[in-house]
Scaffold this active site. Structure first.
Site, PDB file in Angstrom:
ATOM      1  N   ASN A   1       5.601   4.317  -0.839  1.00  0.00           N
ATOM      2  CA  ASN A   1       6.520   4.964   0.095  1.00  0.00           C
ATOM      3  C   ASN A   1       6.106   6.424   0.237  1.00  0.00           C
ATOM      4  OD1 ASN A   1       7.662   6.458  -2.104  1.00  0.00           O
ATOM      5  ND2 ASN A   1       9.131   4.806  -2.497  1.00  0.00           N
ATOM      6  N   ARG A   2       6.848   7.176   1.022  1.00  0.00           N
ATOM      7  CA  ARG A   2       6.443   8.558   1.302  1.00  0.00           C
ATOM      8  C   ARG A   2       6.364   9.418   0.047  1.00  0.00           C
ATOM      9  NH1 ARG A   2      10.411   9.984   6.285  1.00  0.00           N
ATOM     10  NH2 ARG A   2      11.857   9.153   4.756  1.00  0.00           N
TER      11      ARG A   2
ATOM     12  N   GLU B   1       6.035   8.478  -3.087  1.00  0.00           N
ATOM     13  CA  GLU B   1       4.963   8.022  -3.969  1.00  0.00           C
ATOM     14  C   GLU B   1       3.608   8.512  -3.470  1.00  0.00           C
ATOM     15  OE1 GLU B   1       7.104   3.893  -5.529  1.00  0.00           O
ATOM     16  OE2 GLU B   1       5.859   3.893  -3.732  1.00  0.00           O
TER      17      GLU B   1
ATOM     18  N   ASP C   1      10.039  -4.224  -3.233  1.00  0.00           N
ATOM     19  CA  ASP C   1       9.687  -5.588  -3.631  1.00  0.00           C
ATOM     20  C   ASP C   1       9.629  -6.504  -2.421  1.00  0.00           C
ATOM     21  OD1 ASP C   1       9.807  -4.729  -6.296  1.00  0.00           O
ATOM     22  OD2 ASP C   1      11.898  -5.329  -6.514  1.00  0.00           O
TER      23      ASP C   1
END
Length: 310
Positions: free
Chosen positions: A195-196, A198, A263
């Site tokens: 994601n952003r 991360e 997930d």
């Protein structure tokens, strides 16, 4: 591009990584504690769900594909509860037990439909346990079409580079949900799905779309990835690959809870890739699945019927 239940049913995904138990304590909040300025939650209901790699595997199964789960848990009550949940989910379980391991538990206390606190219980598995898991991975690999590594930073993927090498040697696509500031262990994977936040931990901040694209593509090339799928919350998703980039807008839905959304993203992508779809062809369906699951409370799954009706 449509996909039929028959196509998905032929997709076999091997899920490896950090399985955990998600506990929820729901209750009423009527007053503030006289002991400290915190709310008093009168617990009225408890709920347990599969989390981490187990939730990713459950998402694969919910779509109508087949999932095997390779993980380790402790020889404790939480591990036994997780075993029971997995046994009733349709997942093909390869769950090892280790008395020196504490099954990871995330306990969330919910009051007035809001998460008030989360308590985590965990430790890291010993190296001999991980060696046994790697041997089992080599045994299971040939019977699967795609491999999904679910990394929650709990230590079960310490031997990841070797497993990636084995999978790629057998021409199996490798998908990884990454964690942490160092992505070098993911080198050689097919797709990673940060994601952003991360991604920002790894490449730093960006000022505009051009700079983001340059940093994402540099990371992809440096790690020898086929693609990088960036999930961007309200901004949708962007896939970076050798042909450039492609974006899809977020599905217009009320966001209720993002727990476990990652997930669902990687599980949907793995199920479609296992069925023979490219990452680009699968991306719109992955985006739809993400839009559905954030409208649900806690760790949840998306069914084939929900996806097709979205």
């Amino acid at each position: 591009m449509e996909i039929t239940p028959a196509q998905l049913s032929r997709s076999r995904v091997l899920v490896v990584g950090d399985a955990m138990l998600d506990r929820y304590w729901h209750g009423a909040v009527d007053r503030i504690s006289p002991e400290a300025p915190v709310p008093v939650v009168r617990v009225t209901r408890e709920d347990v769900r599969m989390g981490g790699a187990a939730n990713a595997a459950a998402n694969v199964v919910a779509l109508g594909a087949r999932a095997s789960l390779l993980t380790r848990v402790g020889d404790d009550d939480a591990g036994r509860t997780l075993d029971r949940l997995i046994a009733h989910s349709g997942i093909q379980a390869h769950v090892g037990r280790d008395p020196g391991l504490t099954t990871t538990v995330k306990l969330r206390v919910i009051g007035r439909q809001q998460q008030l606190i989360r308590l985590d219980f965990e430790n890291h598995p010993p190296q001999d346990v991980l060696a046994a898991q790697t041997a089992k991975f080599e045994q299971l690999l040939p019977a699967h079409d795609a491999v999904l590594f679910s990394d929650y930073g709990k230590g079960s993927l310490a031997h990841l580079p070797g497993m990636i090498g084995q999978a790629r040697a057998m021409r199996r696509p490798v998908l990884i949900d990454p964690k942490g500031p160092d992505y070098t262990p993911y080198a050689g994977a097919t797709v990673i799905t940060p994601n952003r936040e991360e991604l920002r931990q790894v490449v730093g901040t960006w000022r505009n779309e051009d700079e983001l694209s340059a940093k994402a593509q540099a990371l992809r090339a440096g790690l020898q990835l086929s693609a990088l799928l960036l999930t961007r919350s309200e901004e949708g998703m962007t896939l970076y690959d050798a042909d450039g980039e492609i974006s899809v807008a977020a599905e217009s839905r009320e966001v209720y809870d993002v727990t476990g959304a990652g997930d669902t993203v990687i599980a949907t992508l793995a199920a479609f890739i296992g069925a023979g779809f490219s990452a680009r062809a699968a991306m719109p369906w992955v985006n739809k699945a993400a839009g559905i699951v954030v409208g649900k409370f806690g760790t949840a799954t998306v069914s084939y019927e929900e996806l097709m009706g979205a």
